[in-house]
Each structure stands twice: as structure tokens, then as C-alpha cells.
Design an enzyme around this catalytic site. Structure first.
Site, PDB file in Angstrom:
ATOM      1  N   LYS A  53      14.455  -9.538  11.370  1.00 23.49           N
ATOM      2  CA  LYS A  53      15.113  -9.365  10.073  1.00 23.49           C
ATOM      3  C   LYS A  53      16.285 -10.332   9.904  1.00 23.49           C
ATOM      4  O   LYS A  53      16.568 -10.801   8.805  1.00 23.49           O
ATOM      5  CB  LYS A  53      15.576  -7.906   9.907  1.00 23.49           C
ATOM      6  CG  LYS A  53      14.410  -6.913   9.815  1.00 23.49           C
ATOM      7  CD  LYS A  53      13.547  -7.215   8.606  1.00 23.49           C
ATOM      8  CE  LYS A  53      12.367  -6.312   8.462  1.00 23.49           C
ATOM      9  NZ  LYS A  53      11.560  -6.599   7.264  1.00 23.49           N
ATOM     10  N   SER A 111       0.808  -1.225   0.000  1.00 23.25           N
ATOM     11  CA  SER A 111       0.000   0.000   0.000  1.00 23.25           C
ATOM     12  C   SER A 111       0.840   1.274   0.000  1.00 23.25           C
ATOM     13  O   SER A 111       0.330   2.348  -0.300  1.00 23.25           O
ATOM     14  CB  SER A 111      -0.949  -0.002   1.201  1.00 23.25           C
ATOM     15  OG  SER A 111      -0.235  -0.191   2.403  1.00 23.25           O
ATOM     16  N   ARG A 112       2.128   1.167   0.344  1.00 25.74           N
ATOM     17  CA  ARG A 112       2.980   2.364   0.360  1.00 25.74           C
ATOM     18  C   ARG A 112       4.454   1.965   0.392  1.00 25.74           C
ATOM     19  O   ARG A 112       4.772   0.766   0.456  1.00 25.74           O
ATOM     20  CB  ARG A 112       2.652   3.265   1.562  1.00 25.74           C
ATOM     21  CG  ARG A 112       2.637   2.550   2.894  1.00 25.74           C
ATOM     22  CD  ARG A 112       1.911   3.397   3.951  1.00 25.74           C
ATOM     23  NE  ARG A 112       1.344   2.595   4.989  1.00 25.74           N
ATOM     24  CZ  ARG A 112       1.956   2.268   6.132  1.00 25.74           C
ATOM     25  NH1 ARG A 112       3.165   2.691   6.358  1.00 25.74           N
ATOM     26  NH2 ARG A 112       1.353   1.529   7.030  1.00 25.74           N
ATOM     27  N   TYR A 161      12.942  -5.975  16.141  1.00 30.70           N
ATOM     28  CA  TYR A 161      12.977  -5.794  14.681  1.00 30.70           C
ATOM     29  C   TYR A 161      14.206  -6.486  14.089  1.00 30.70           C
ATOM     30  O   TYR A 161      14.115  -7.202  13.085  1.00 30.70           O
ATOM     31  CB  TYR A 161      12.990  -4.290  14.391  1.00 30.70           C
ATOM     32  CG  TYR A 161      13.019  -3.918  12.927  1.00 30.70           C
ATOM     33  CD1 TYR A 161      11.863  -4.001  12.139  1.00 30.70           C
ATOM     34  CD2 TYR A 161      14.185  -3.454  12.323  1.00 30.70           C
ATOM     35  CE1 TYR A 161      11.889  -3.633  10.795  1.00 30.70           C
ATOM     36  CE2 TYR A 161      14.212  -3.079  10.987  1.00 30.70           C
ATOM     37  CZ  TYR A 161      13.059  -3.173  10.232  1.00 30.70           C
ATOM     38  OH  TYR A 161      13.084  -2.807   8.902  1.00 30.70           O
ATOM     39  N   VAL A 162      15.362  -6.307  14.728  1.00 29.52           N
ATOM     40  CA  VAL A 162      16.596  -6.922  14.231  1.00 29.52           C
ATOM     41  C   VAL A 162      16.487  -8.447  14.269  1.00 29.52           C
ATOM     42  O   VAL A 162      16.883  -9.128  13.320  1.00 29.52           O
ATOM     43  CB  VAL A 162      17.813  -6.421  15.048  1.00 29.52           C
ATOM     44  CG1 VAL A 162      19.050  -7.249  14.725  1.00 29.52           C
ATOM     45  CG2 VAL A 162      18.078  -4.943  14.766  1.00 29.52           C
ATOM     46  N   ALA A 163      15.929  -8.980  15.362  1.00 29.40           N
ATOM     47  CA  ALA A 163      15.769 -10.439  15.450  1.00 29.40           C
ATOM     48  C   ALA A 163      14.870 -10.935  14.318  1.00 29.40           C
ATOM     49  O   ALA A 163      15.139 -11.970  13.699  1.00 29.40           O
ATOM     50  CB  ALA A 163      15.181 -10.822  16.812  1.00 29.40           C
ATOM     51  N   ASN A 201       7.260  -8.323   2.102  1.00 28.13           N
ATOM     52  CA  ASN A 201       7.754  -6.967   2.369  1.00 28.13           C
ATOM     53  C   ASN A 201       7.120  -6.327   3.602  1.00 28.13           C
ATOM     54  O   ASN A 201       7.740  -5.496   4.254  1.00 28.13           O
ATOM     55  CB  ASN A 201       7.493  -6.111   1.124  1.00 28.13           C
ATOM     56  CG  ASN A 201       7.590  -4.633   1.405  1.00 28.13           C
ATOM     57  OD1 ASN A 201       8.684  -4.059   1.450  1.00 28.13           O
ATOM     58  ND2 ASN A 201       6.442  -3.984   1.613  1.00 28.13           N
TER      59      ASN A 201
HETATM   60  P1  NAP Z   1       6.169   1.308   5.495  1.00 27.37           P
HETATM   61  O1  NAP Z   1       6.207   2.511   4.631  1.00 27.37           O
HETATM   62  O2  NAP Z   1       5.927   1.459   6.955  1.00 27.37           O
HETATM   63  O3  NAP Z   1       5.092   0.300   4.880  1.00 27.37           O
HETATM   64  C1  NAP Z   1       4.836  -0.920   5.510  1.00 27.37           C
HETATM   65  C2  NAP Z   1       3.839  -1.717   4.689  1.00 27.37           C
HETATM   66  O4  NAP Z   1       3.551  -2.924   5.389  1.00 27.37           O
HETATM   67  C3  NAP Z   1       2.524  -0.991   4.494  1.00 27.37           C
HETATM   68  O5  NAP Z   1       2.039  -1.269   3.208  1.00 27.37           O
HETATM   69  C4  NAP Z   1       1.621  -1.619   5.557  1.00 27.37           C
HETATM   70  O6  NAP Z   1       0.260  -1.563   5.122  1.00 27.37           O
HETATM   71  C5  NAP Z   1       2.149  -3.044   5.591  1.00 27.37           C
HETATM   72  N1  NAP Z   1       1.870  -3.732   6.846  1.00 27.37           N
HETATM   73  C6  NAP Z   1       2.251  -3.357   8.095  1.00 27.37           C
HETATM   74  N2  NAP Z   1       1.759  -4.230   8.991  1.00 27.37           N
HETATM   75  C7  NAP Z   1       1.052  -5.156   8.301  1.00 27.37           C
HETATM   76  C8  NAP Z   1       0.293  -6.286   8.672  1.00 27.37           C
HETATM   77  N3  NAP Z   1       0.134  -6.661   9.951  1.00 27.37           N
HETATM   78  N4  NAP Z   1      -0.305  -7.010   7.696  1.00 27.37           N
HETATM   79  C9  NAP Z   1      -0.184  -6.656   6.411  1.00 27.37           C
HETATM   80  N5  NAP Z   1       0.515  -5.591   5.996  1.00 27.37           N
HETATM   81  C10 NAP Z   1       1.124  -4.846   6.930  1.00 27.37           C
HETATM   82  O7  NAP Z   1       7.529   0.484   5.383  1.00 27.37           O
HETATM   83  P2  NAP Z   1       8.708   0.522   4.301  1.00 27.37           P
HETATM   84  O8  NAP Z   1       9.726   1.470   4.776  1.00 27.37           O
HETATM   85  O9  NAP Z   1       8.163   0.615   2.930  1.00 27.37           O
HETATM   86  O10 NAP Z   1       9.341  -0.933   4.541  1.00 27.37           O
HETATM   87  C11 NAP Z   1       9.063  -2.034   3.705  1.00 27.37           C
HETATM   88  C12 NAP Z   1      10.004  -3.166   4.069  1.00 27.37           C
HETATM   89  O11 NAP Z   1      11.359  -2.745   3.972  1.00 27.37           O
HETATM   90  C13 NAP Z   1       9.839  -3.663   5.508  1.00 27.37           C
HETATM   91  O12 NAP Z   1      10.053  -5.060   5.539  1.00 27.37           O
HETATM   92  C14 NAP Z   1      10.953  -2.967   6.243  1.00 27.37           C
HETATM   93  O13 NAP Z   1      11.331  -3.655   7.411  1.00 27.37           O
HETATM   94  C15 NAP Z   1      12.027  -2.994   5.189  1.00 27.37           C
HETATM   95  N6  NAP Z   1      13.077  -2.000   5.393  1.00 27.37           N
HETATM   96  C16 NAP Z   1      12.793  -0.673   5.336  1.00 27.37           C
HETATM   97  C17 NAP Z   1      13.817   0.251   5.523  1.00 27.37           C
HETATM   98  C18 NAP Z   1      13.587   1.725   5.458  1.00 27.37           C
HETATM   99  O14 NAP Z   1      14.548   2.483   5.713  1.00 27.37           O
HETATM  100  N7  NAP Z   1      12.394   2.209   5.131  1.00 27.37           N
HETATM  101  C19 NAP Z   1      15.103  -0.210   5.806  1.00 27.37           C
HETATM  102  C20 NAP Z   1      15.352  -1.567   5.860  1.00 27.37           C
HETATM  103  C21 NAP Z   1      14.321  -2.454   5.649  1.00 27.37           C
HETATM  104  P3  NAP Z   1      -1.017  -1.508   6.133  1.00 27.37           P
HETATM  105  O15 NAP Z   1      -0.602  -0.608   7.244  1.00 27.37           O
HETATM  106  O16 NAP Z   1      -2.126  -1.015   5.291  1.00 27.37           O
HETATM  107  O17 NAP Z   1      -1.221  -2.926   6.561  1.00 27.37           O
END
Ligand code: NAP
Length: 244
Positions: free
Chosen positions: A156, A12-13, A152-154, A87
Site C-alpha cells: 500500500k 465484485s464486493r 500489505y503495508v509495503a 482496487n
Molecule cells: P474485499 O471486500 O476483500 O474485496 C476485495 C476485492 O478484490 C474482491 O472484489 C475480490 O474479488 C478482488 N480480488 C482479490 N484478489 C484478486 C485477484 N487476485 N484478482 C482480481 N481481483 C481480486 O476488500 P475491500 O475491503 O472492499 O477492499 C478494497 C480495497 O480497499 C483494497 O485495495 C483494500 O486494500 C483497500 N482498503 C480496505 C480497507 C477496509 O477497511 N476494508 C481499508 C483500507 C484499504 P474476487 O475474490 O472475486 O477476485
């Protein structure tokens, strides 16, 4: 990847949305999954505006029942999933000493157990097709550790172990399982960090900029392609050189 079905959790984002757009641009029919269906419909609209197919499915990764339901709906209405991008994730940061069981459990069940149950849902279909791609979105901190993010680290780091184990189990069926470990990417997840912390983080990134969701999506798109068919059990770092 033409006409293959790709399911992206958390589409979704942020990074998930960028992955969905990149995979659909590469020819996949995308299934967009998350809790907020309204937001998913907006992303589906963007995909359809480019003449590609998109479906929306409501999914809560913290609930094994919801995962089962979402995947059986997907199989029934859209067909077998060829590409799964795990994701979706959350953070509930805090020092380990004071971390509440709820904060530990919510993060582990959404980020790690949810990803495992989602993988379980697609394996049989992929085995039947003798083709599959599973891409788990880990994080640089899953490799380096990070104070204040034990849960979170655990989750990942756990995803990396899960990736390698599933890669070994599934290789003979022509199913590849890989992880992408993003560094600091500008999305809702990182928006809350203070300007001072962001400034400090920037000094640790050799490429001197934060990542964009599209930087991560490019690696996902490659791993999902036929060209990546000889890559499995690996972690691709997309972090601007922040951790090597
Ligand atoms: P984000 O903007 O917070 O988006 C998270 C997404 O996950 C949203 O679409 C949210 O949609 C969905 N989500 C959250 N809880 C959920 C649940 N219980 N069931 C289904 N969907 C769920 O995060 P992002 O930064 O894009 O991160 C995406 C991935 O990259 C994650 O795995 C994150 O750990 C990883 N990552 C991000 C970064 C960074 O710097 N941004 C760095 C390293 C790794 P809804 O709320 O509508 O469910």
C-alpha cells in the site's frame, strides 16, 4: 463522466462494488473485473437495473498474463479505458519474523505489481485520448505502518510511490493519477477482526464510526470527474480522522 469507460478491479464486493455503482451513477459505462465472474454478474445486474451499462471481465491481478488478457478483451469489446480504479487487493497477515515467502509474494504481486501492470495497460489509450484518470486504492496503514501487516503495508505504501511517479510521467498528457487511502471500512476484508479489536479501533477514530464502502466511492467518483482535473499525485485520506 458521461459514457466514459471506467474499469474497476475487485468490483465484485465491498469498496470496488461501491465504486462501480457510484461511477455508473455518475454516467460512466463500467467494466467490472475480478476472479469471481458470478459475483460480478450480480453487480452488473444491479447497474443495469438502474438503466446503465455494465460489462464483466474475468481478471486475476496476481497474473500479468491474466491482466493483459482482460485489458485486451476490454479494449476489443468495449473500447478504451478512460478511468482505471485499482482496487483489488488481498491480505495475508502475520508477524514479519515468521512470514512465509508465499504470503509476502502473493500480497505484493496482487496489490502492487498487479496495479502497476494494469496501469501499463491503459496508458497508451489514455495518451491517445489526451484524457485519463487513474485512482489507486491504498490504505491508511500504507501511511502509518501496522504491526502484523508488513506485506500489505509495503504494497500500500508502494502504491503511493507508484501514484506519485506515474502522476509526474503522465501529467503532460492530461492523465491524472491519484490515490485514496481508506481507514477502517466495513467489508469482507475487515469482517474477520475480533469484536474486541474493532472496539479498540473505534476509540482511535475521531469521527466515532467505521467507514462505509460508499464513503470511499465518493472520493473515487470525485477524482474521476472533470472537476478534479487539476488534482494529481495526491493521496486523499478517507479515514474518519484516524490518521492525519
Ligand atoms: P474485499 O471486500 O476483500 O474485496 C476485495 C476485492 O478484490 C474482491 O472484489 C475480490 O474479488 C478482488 N480480488 C482479490 N484478489 C484478486 C485477484 N487476485 N484478482 C482480481 N481481483 C481480486 O476488500 P475491500 O475491503 O472492499 O477492499 C478494497 C480495497 O480497499 C483494497 O485495495 C483494500 O486494500 C483497500 N482498503 C480496505 C480497507 C477496509 O477497511 N476494508 C481499508 C483500507 C484499504 P474476487 O475474490 O472475486 O477476485
Amino acid at each position: 463522466m458521461s459514457n466514459r469507460i471506467a474499469l474497476i478491479t475487485g468490483a465484485s464486493r465491498g469498496i470496488g462494488k461501491a465504486c462501480a455503482l457510484a461511477l455508473s451513477e455518475a454516467g460512466a459505462r463500467v467494466v467490472l473485473a475480478a476472479r469471481n465472474v458470478e459475483k460480478l454478474e450480480e453487480v452488473a445486474g444491479e447497474v443495469r437495473a438502474k438503466g446503465r451499462e455494465a460489462f464483466v471481465v474475468s481478471l486475476d491481478m496476481s497474473s500479468p498474463e491474466s491482466i493483459k488478457e482482460a485489458f485486451s478483451k476490454t479494449a476489443k469489446e468495449f473500447g478504451p479505458v478512460h478511468i482505471l480504479v485499482n482496487n483489488a487487493a488481498i491480505t495475508r497477515d502475520g508477524l514479519a519474523l515468521r512470514m512465509k515467502p508465499d504470503d509476502w509474494n502473493a500480497v505484493i504481486s496482487t496489490n502492487l505489481s498487479g496495479a502497476f501492470f494494469a496501469m501499463q495497460q491503459v496508458l497508451q489509450g489514455m495518451m491517445k485520448e489526451r484524457w485519463g484518470r487513474i485512482i489507486n486504492i491504498s490504505s491508511v496503514v500504507g501511511e502509518s505502518g501496522n504491526a502484523g501487516q508488513a506485506n500489505y503495508v509495503a504494497s500500500k505504501a508502494g502504491l503511493i510511490g507508484l501514484t506519485k511517479s506515474l502522476a509526474q510521467e503522465m501529467a503532460s498528457r492530461n492523465i491524472t493519477v491519484n490515490a485514496v487511502a481508506p481507514g477502517f471500512v466495513e467489508t469482507d476484508m475487515t469482517q474477520a477482526l475480533s469484536p474486541e479489536l474493532k472496539e479498540r479501533l473505534l476509540t482511535t477514530i475521531p469521527l466515532k464510526r467505521f467507514g462505509k464502502p460508499e464513503d470511499i466511492a465518493a472520493a473515487v467518483r470525485f477524482l474521476a470527474s472533470d472537476e478534479a482535473g487539476y488534482i494529481t499525485g495526491t493521496v486523499i485520506d478517507v479515514n474518519g480522522g484516524m490518521y492525519m
